[in-house]
Design a protein around this motif. Sequence first.
Motif, PDB file in Angstrom:
ATOM      1  N   SER A 187      19.914 127.951  52.351  1.00  0.00           N
ATOM      2  CA  SER A 187      19.341 127.576  51.051  1.00  0.00           C
ATOM      3  C   SER A 187      20.291 126.673  50.264  1.00  0.00           C
ATOM      4  CB  SER A 187      19.011 128.833  50.248  1.00  0.00           C
ATOM      5  OG  SER A 187      20.190 129.575  50.000  1.00  0.00           O
ATOM      6  N   PHE A 188      21.582 126.948  50.330  1.00  0.00           N
ATOM      7  CA  PHE A 188      22.549 126.089  49.629  1.00  0.00           C
ATOM      8  C   PHE A 188      22.579 124.682  50.243  1.00  0.00           C
ATOM      9  CE2 PHE A 188      26.778 124.295  49.119  1.00  0.00           C
ATOM     10  CZ  PHE A 188      26.947 124.368  47.752  1.00  0.00           C
TER      11      PHE A 188
ATOM     12  N   TYR B 156      21.654 121.073  48.512  1.00  0.00           N
ATOM     13  CA  TYR B 156      22.611 119.955  48.521  1.00  0.00           C
ATOM     14  C   TYR B 156      21.950 118.674  49.016  1.00  0.00           C
ATOM     15  CZ  TYR B 156      26.308 116.980  50.346  1.00  0.00           C
ATOM     16  OH  TYR B 156      27.110 115.897  50.632  1.00  0.00           O
ATOM     17  N   ARG B 157      21.111 118.789  50.047  1.00  0.00           N
ATOM     18  CA  ARG B 157      20.441 117.599  50.564  1.00  0.00           C
ATOM     19  C   ARG B 157      19.481 117.006  49.529  1.00  0.00           C
ATOM     20  NH1 ARG B 157      20.261 116.836  56.121  1.00  0.00           N
ATOM     21  NH2 ARG B 157      19.073 114.961  55.493  1.00  0.00           N
ATOM     22  N   ILE B 158      18.843 117.866  48.741  1.00  0.00           N
ATOM     23  CA  ILE B 158      17.916 117.357  47.722  1.00  0.00           C
ATOM     24  C   ILE B 158      18.692 116.759  46.556  1.00  0.00           C
ATOM     25  CG2 ILE B 158      16.211 118.097  46.007  1.00  0.00           C
ATOM     26  CD1 ILE B 158      15.106 119.964  48.127  1.00  0.00           C
TER      27      ILE B 158
ATOM     28  N   PRO C  87      18.971 109.646  45.485  1.00  0.00           N
ATOM     29  CA  PRO C  87      19.246 108.789  44.293  1.00  0.00           C
ATOM     30  C   PRO C  87      18.389 109.159  43.088  1.00  0.00           C
ATOM     31  CG  PRO C  87      19.070 107.450  46.279  1.00  0.00           C
ATOM     32  CD  PRO C  87      18.635 108.824  46.659  1.00  0.00           C
ATOM     33  N   GLU C  88      17.108 109.436  43.298  1.00  0.00           N
ATOM     34  CA  GLU C  88      16.250 109.759  42.166  1.00  0.00           C
ATOM     35  C   GLU C  88      16.713 111.040  41.475  1.00  0.00           C
ATOM     36  OE1 GLU C  88      15.278 109.305  45.210  1.00  0.00           O
ATOM     37  OE2 GLU C  88      14.090 107.446  45.255  1.00  0.00           O
ATOM     38  N   VAL C  89      17.097 112.023  42.277  1.00  0.00           N
ATOM     39  CA  VAL C  89      17.559 113.278  41.687  1.00  0.00           C
ATOM     40  C   VAL C  89      18.898 113.076  40.993  1.00  0.00           C
ATOM     41  CG1 VAL C  89      18.187 115.674  42.203  1.00  0.00           C
ATOM     42  CG2 VAL C  89      16.303 114.590  43.427  1.00  0.00           C
ATOM     43  N   GLN C  90      19.763 112.208  41.540  1.00  0.00           N
ATOM     44  CA  GLN C  90      21.051 111.928  40.908  1.00  0.00           C
ATOM     45  C   GLN C  90      20.854 111.245  39.537  1.00  0.00           C
ATOM     46  OE1 GLN C  90      24.255 112.533  41.753  1.00  0.00           O
ATOM     47  NE2 GLN C  90      23.628 113.754  43.546  1.00  0.00           N
TER      48      GLN C  90
END
Length: 282
Positions: free
Chosen positions: A235-236, A240-242, A246-249
């Motif tokens: 789950s961690f 991390y991958r999500i 770039p959009e999430v950042q």
Amino acid sequence: MPVIIVNKETNLWKEICSEYATKRAQSESNSYMSSEKKSSNNTDINKKHLNDKQVYDPSKHTPVFCNYSFIHAPIDDITQIQIDTRITHPACINYALTPIQDFERELALKTANQRPKTPMKKSPKDIPTIEYLEKYVYPILLKGIEQLLVEADKRKCLERKRSAFNALDYLTSYLYYNNPIRIDSNEQNNQNLALNNQFFENIPFVHEHFKKHPRAPLPKSLLWSEDEAALIIQSFYRGYRIRKQPEVQELRQWQREWRESNRNIHDVVDNFWRQRTPLAPV
């Protein structure tokens, strides 16, 4: 069937050896029943050695000794003996006769008096150390070690370098909850609470010790099972991958700036309304 019993001459050395063997067997026996069986066997052997029961045979025996137990009793001067044929027989000279019924009755009384008395039970404090260990400690301890190995195999302690399983704690709880003295004294309470309170922390002296000297908590790496650890790690990593996209950042950067600008929004609103509100007349 007519029977003749011949009393054989006894040997003092054989009597001493048989008596010593009987006492030694009684001292080494663990229970009264075993000692009684051994003593009965020894008395039977002594009977065989002391008495020779023979079936009456006219070609070998005289009818005078029929149904009598006899033993040879030599007399110094036979010429001085006066024989009354109405009450005795010349063949009985130099012999002592006893009816077989009286002889067997006397022999039964002697063997009954020679039976070993019931040994008094010694308290555990009075017996030797080796006997105490063999009788009271080892039977429970060996079973506890066997259960300890079974539990260690279930926890896979032999496959890992580190484990949350504490062998001393398990063995202590096993010996405490399987103590025969404690079970006999608290049998009813143990039947009701056997499945609920059999934990290491519930032992009274352990509970008191932990109050004064608490243990440090174990790390999560020892407390989690393989399935729980795999679920948390997976789950961690998915999170991390999500978060790496770039959009999430960009969204997280905007949220960070918004929180910085509105950190003291409550104080700003209170100051705004404080300035706009007229003072109360005096």
